[in-house]
Motif scaffolding. Structure first.
Motif, mmCIF file in Angstrom:
data_model
loop_
_atom_site.group_PDB
_atom_site.id
_atom_site.type_symbol
_atom_site.label_atom_id
_atom_site.label_comp_id
_atom_site.label_asym_id
_atom_site.label_seq_id
_atom_site.Cartn_x
_atom_site.Cartn_y
_atom_site.Cartn_z
ATOM 1 N N THR A 150 6.275 -8.491 -10.643
ATOM 2 C CA THR A 150 5.674 -7.363 -11.569
ATOM 3 C C THR A 150 4.259 -6.249 -10.884
ATOM 4 O O THR A 150 4.637 -5.299 -10.488
ATOM 5 N N ARG A 151 3.884 -7.727 -10.359
ATOM 6 C CA ARG A 151 2.238 -7.323 -10.415
ATOM 7 C C ARG A 151 2.287 -5.940 -8.582
ATOM 8 O O ARG A 151 1.710 -5.380 -8.597
ATOM 9 N N TYR A 152 2.984 -6.873 -7.664
ATOM 10 C CA TYR A 152 3.523 -6.704 -6.699
ATOM 11 C C TYR A 152 4.725 -5.990 -6.139
ATOM 12 O O TYR A 152 4.474 -5.351 -4.818
ATOM 13 N N VAL A 153 5.520 -5.747 -6.782
ATOM 14 C CA VAL A 153 6.448 -5.262 -5.677
ATOM 15 C C VAL A 153 6.841 -4.232 -7.185
ATOM 16 O O VAL A 153 7.324 -2.684 -7.163
ATOM 17 N N ASP A 154 7.531 -4.364 -8.129
ATOM 18 C CA ASP A 154 8.183 -3.294 -8.852
ATOM 19 C C ASP A 154 8.289 -4.237 -10.740
ATOM 20 O O ASP A 154 9.078 -5.124 -10.819
ATOM 21 N N PRO A 155 7.167 -3.313 -11.602
ATOM 22 C CA PRO A 155 7.944 -3.435 -12.737
ATOM 23 C C PRO A 155 9.636 -3.811 -13.240
ATOM 24 O O PRO A 155 9.628 -4.872 -13.761
ATOM 25 N N ALA A 156 10.196 -3.701 -12.174
ATOM 26 C CA ALA A 156 11.516 -2.842 -13.143
ATOM 27 C C ALA A 156 12.097 -4.574 -12.479
ATOM 28 O O ALA A 156 13.026 -5.175 -13.172
ATOM 29 N N LEU A 157 11.720 -5.287 -11.468
ATOM 30 C CA LEU A 157 11.844 -6.180 -10.521
ATOM 31 C C LEU A 157 10.992 -8.095 -11.520
ATOM 32 O O LEU A 157 12.012 -8.656 -12.234
ATOM 33 N N LEU A 177 6.559 -11.530 0.022
ATOM 34 C CA LEU A 177 5.845 -10.637 1.466
ATOM 35 C C LEU A 177 5.006 -9.428 0.790
ATOM 36 O O LEU A 177 4.359 -9.005 1.628
ATOM 37 N N ARG A 178 5.346 -9.274 -0.770
ATOM 38 C CA ARG A 178 4.158 -7.734 -0.808
ATOM 39 C C ARG A 178 2.976 -8.227 -1.235
ATOM 40 O O ARG A 178 1.951 -7.598 -0.660
ATOM 41 N N HIS A 227 -4.297 -5.545 3.494
ATOM 42 C CA HIS A 227 -4.253 -4.055 3.257
ATOM 43 C C HIS A 227 -5.712 -4.358 2.758
ATOM 44 O O HIS A 227 -6.413 -3.303 2.789
ATOM 45 N N ASN A 228 -6.267 -5.164 1.271
ATOM 46 C CA ASN A 228 -7.742 -5.600 0.692
ATOM 47 C C ASN A 228 -8.211 -6.165 1.803
ATOM 48 O O ASN A 228 -9.334 -6.670 1.902
ATOM 49 N N ASN A 229 -8.172 -6.496 3.174
ATOM 50 C CA ASN A 229 -8.994 -7.441 3.588
ATOM 51 C C ASN A 229 -9.321 -8.521 3.521
ATOM 52 O O ASN A 229 -10.414 -9.848 3.530
ATOM 53 N N ILE A 230 -8.493 -9.607 2.491
ATOM 54 C CA ILE A 230 -9.389 -10.598 2.338
ATOM 55 C C ILE A 230 -8.309 -11.466 2.920
ATOM 56 O O ILE A 230 -6.596 -11.463 3.139
ATOM 57 N N PRO A 231 -8.618 -12.475 4.443
ATOM 58 C CA PRO A 231 -8.307 -13.336 4.845
ATOM 59 C C PRO A 231 -7.476 -14.295 4.220
ATOM 60 O O PRO A 231 -8.366 -14.578 2.503
ATOM 61 N N ARG A 232 -6.053 -14.726 4.497
ATOM 62 C CA ARG A 232 -6.093 -15.902 3.712
ATOM 63 C C ARG A 232 -6.335 -16.777 4.313
ATOM 64 O O ARG A 232 -6.262 -18.159 2.962
ATOM 65 N N SER A 233 -7.234 -17.254 4.514
ATOM 66 C CA SER A 233 -8.655 -18.651 4.958
ATOM 67 C C SER A 233 -9.110 -18.780 4.030
ATOM 68 O O SER A 233 -9.891 -20.099 3.549
ATOM 69 N N THR A 234 -9.675 -17.391 3.047
ATOM 70 C CA THR A 234 -10.516 -17.318 2.095
ATOM 71 C C THR A 234 -10.006 -18.233 0.395
ATOM 72 O O THR A 234 -10.447 -18.277 -0.651
ATOM 73 N N THR A 290 9.891 3.811 -13.744
ATOM 74 C CA THR A 290 8.533 2.996 -13.315
ATOM 75 C C THR A 290 8.848 3.274 -11.357
ATOM 76 O O THR A 290 9.752 4.045 -11.024
ATOM 77 N N ARG A 291 7.837 2.593 -10.714
ATOM 78 C CA ARG A 291 7.654 2.598 -8.465
ATOM 79 C C ARG A 291 7.590 1.731 -8.274
ATOM 80 O O ARG A 291 6.516 0.866 -9.129
ATOM 81 N N PHE A 292 8.012 1.283 -7.607
ATOM 82 C CA PHE A 292 7.536 0.451 -6.417
ATOM 83 C C PHE A 292 5.975 0.166 -6.322
ATOM 84 O O PHE A 292 5.438 1.353 -6.326
ATOM 85 N N VAL A 293 5.445 -0.763 -6.455
ATOM 86 C CA VAL A 293 3.872 -0.768 -6.073
ATOM 87 C C VAL A 293 3.768 -0.896 -4.902
ATOM 88 O O VAL A 293 3.661 -1.542 -3.572
ATOM 89 N N ARG A 294 2.914 -0.138 -4.715
ATOM 90 C CA ARG A 294 2.174 0.452 -3.094
ATOM 91 C C ARG A 294 1.151 -0.531 -3.087
ATOM 92 O O ARG A 294 0.080 -0.713 -4.153
ATOM 93 N N VAL A 295 0.873 -0.688 -1.845
ATOM 94 C CA VAL A 295 -0.197 -2.275 -0.925
ATOM 95 C C VAL A 295 -1.545 -1.519 -1.810
ATOM 96 O O VAL A 295 -2.412 -2.230 -2.450
ATOM 97 N N HIS A 296 -1.832 -0.841 -1.701
ATOM 98 C CA HIS A 296 -3.022 0.441 -2.416
ATOM 99 C C HIS A 296 -3.259 0.402 -4.292
ATOM 100 O O HIS A 296 -4.587 0.148 -3.892
ATOM 101 N N GLU A 297 -2.174 -0.198 -4.470
ATOM 102 C CA GLU A 297 -1.986 0.097 -5.577
ATOM 103 C C GLU A 297 -2.025 -1.620 -6.439
ATOM 104 O O GLU A 297 -2.735 -1.833 -7.369
ATOM 105 N N MET A 298 -1.469 -2.954 -5.606
ATOM 106 C CA MET A 298 -1.836 -3.984 -5.922
ATOM 107 C C MET A 298 -2.756 -4.552 -6.774
ATOM 108 O O MET A 298 -3.853 -4.364 -6.227
#
Length: 548
Positions: free
Chosen positions: A112-119, A428-429, A436-443, A507-515
């Motif tokens: 719901t958070r990262y792809v689409d509420p329908a998924l 993947l999303r 997109h949010n500049n959050i390094p996976r190392s953190t 519903t609509r597909f969740v864009r990266v800047h909306e996650m």
């Protein structure tokens, strides 16, 4: 990159309650979630044993016999190894998200958070079904396994005897489930290790009959059986056909992450458990299948259709057949009892996980809001819903109903593939949202290795198996409802529910800047300092803490 900018990124990544400005004003459905009020009473040892043995049941102990019978020992070994690699990818993809935000249910919440509420909606119900249907499957097989010992008790009574304790345990706070899984998990792990050693002894000639089997059955009747046609194509078709059974054996392996919402210190215990999934796959599945494939001929008639035909289930277990053929008289009944407890334990694990998935769906608005009701940390109405699914066990009391039940259980394997695919798409999303949010996976609290390549591999593998697992129904003279419906009915249902929800809810597909990568994370971060990491005082405690 300047030091100032580097520090800004680090602060942003570790300040979970802060949202970027372009997200704060969005009012999507997924932003209304909360974490619920379930208690974090699953201790480290509960989580570790759930990771090592939670989903191990009849798929390994009994279903592996069908795989060896149909495809041969080498094909069985390869199918379990490749499917195990896929499970490794799925669990690591879900584990990274679940460690970052350990919430009840996890799978539909992240979708719901990262792809689409329908998924998220489709997964809520599809995943609940996949887990809940495991309850009547394991209860039914438990009742069949009892038939190994001659008795006059009606199978309906046995079904009741095995079903009721599952309901009772799940009506109590989660720590009771954790203790039950700890005990039965210890029994399963000890037994599997013992069986692996015993299979090695038998194939080397250490059984009472003194017969050194070696690779005899790989030469005759052969390492790879043929299916439908002769030659290399027939061997490939047999090899491909058993991937769906291997999937069934591994189904529910990701349950350890589903339990993250009720785990103590999840950011320590969940990664620790996930790392052990590799060893569970390698030792408990792949090595066990390889060794038992050495000890049993694929032409042994006791391997065929034990569950489907209603025969005494454990009589078809390749492990028991190997022990009987080796002339070991005392062990078959003991192993039978262990297989029985393993089947029941797996059903109990499916029961628990399905109730938490439904609870998460209710929290997320994807299920009836009344299902959010809980007391003492137990979602009682979700327990009731899964209990009703358990009543499907009684379908096996009539021959015609058993046919329907067989269809339902086959659909479960396809459902598993669709869930695994969705988990990796969601990852993947999530991966793209972090970038997109500049959050390094190392953190992150824990970052899975080899990503996002693991997720891409799993998506390709799962979709290929799901689309082609029913290929044999298209051969001349083989097309029927029984051969076509189980392999494929779940795919159009999945798509129809997804499209229907999108149309109705718009519903609509969740864009990266909306996650929404932050809601609820502050609550988890605040708990980090409340758990202490035990320090071993001697080598015995060091071993115990490594295990638990």
């Amino acid at each position: 990159m300047s030091t100032e900018k580097s520090n800004d990124i680090e602060a942003h990544a570790t300040a979970p309650a802060t949202r970027p400005d372009n997200v704060s004003d969005l009012k999507h459905e997924h932003e209304q979630q909360h974490l619920g009020t379930l208690n974090r009473d699953l201790k480290s040892r509960h989580i570790q044993f759930l990771a090592l043995s939670g989903a191990i049941g009849t798929g390994l102990f009994v279903g592996s016999g069908q795989v060896i019978s149909l495809a041969g020992p080498l094909s069985a070994f390869l199918a379990y190894a490749i499917t195990g690699a896929n499970v490794f990818c799925v669990v690591h993809s879900l584990g990274e998200m679940g460690t970052y935000l350990p919430v009840p249910g996890a799978v539909p919440t992240f979708a719901t958070r990262y792809v689409d509420p329908a998924l998220g909606f489709v997964l809520s119900w599809n995943y609940w079904y996949q887990l809940a249907i495991g309850v009547p499957i394991e209860v039914t097989v438990s009742a069949l396994i009892v038939g190994y010992w001659p008795n006059s008790v009606h199978v309906g009574i046995w079904i009741t005897i095995f079903w009721i304790p599952m309901v009772i345990i799940n009506l109590f706070p989660v720590r009771f489930y954790g203790e039950a899984e700890f005990v039965f998990g210890a029994i399963k792990i000890t037994t599997i290790i013992g069986l692996i050693i015993l299979m090695l002894i038998i194939t080397c000639g250490g059984a009472p009959n003194g017969d050194a089997i070696g690779f005899r059955y790989w030469r005759n009747p052969g390492a790879m059986n043929e299916y439908l046609v002769d030659g290399a194509l027939g061997r490939f078709l047999a090899f491909w056909k058993v991937f769906i059974q291997a999937t069934f054996s591994y189904g529910g392996s990701e349950m350890v992450v589903v339990a993250a919402g009720e785990a103590e210190n999840p950011r320590r215990n969940i990664p620790k458990a996930i790392r052990r999934v590799f060893w569970r796959i390698l030792i408990f599945y792949v090595l066990a299948i390889f060794l038992v494939g050495l000890c049993v001929s694929s032409e042994d008639p006791r391997l065929l259709n034990a569950i489907d035909s209603g025969a005494a289930g454990v009589a078809a277990s390749p492990f028991v057949i190997a022990i009987q053929n080796g002339g070991i008289s005392a062990l078959p009944s003991i192993i039978n009892a262990v297989v029985l407890t393993s089947a029941w334990s797996a059903g109990n694990a499916f029961f628990y996980a399905s109730t938490r998935v439904m609870y998460a769906a209710a929290l997320d608005g994807k299920a009836f809001s009344i299902l959010k009701y809980e007391r003492f940390g137990v979602p009682y109405l979700c327990v009731l819903a899964t209990s009703l699914m358990g009543l499907l066990s009684y379908l096996n009391l009539s021959a015609s109903a058993s046919e329907v039940f067989f269809w339902i259980s086959n659909v479960s394997s396809v459902s598993t593939l669709l869930v695994w695919t969705s988990i990796c798409v969601t990852y993947l999303r999530f991966h793209a949202g972090l970038k997109h949010n500049n959050i390094p996976r190392s953190t992150l609290p824990w970052a899975a290795p080899f990503q996002p390549y693991l997720a891409w591999f799993s998506i390709c593998f799962c979709m290929t198996v799901a689309l082609f697992n029913g290929y044999d129904c298209f051969f001349p003279g083989r097309f029927s409802a029984k051969t076509f419906v189980p392999p494929y009915i779940n795919i159009p249902i999945f798509v129809a529910l997804f499209v229907g929800y999108k149309v109705v809810k718009r519903t609509r597909f969740v864009r990266v800047h909306e996650m929404d990568l932050w809601s609820g994370k502050a609550e988890i971060d605040a708990l980090e300092g409340t758990w202490t990491v035990p320090v071993p005082r001697n080598w015995l405690e060091r071993i115990w803490l490594w295990l638990a």
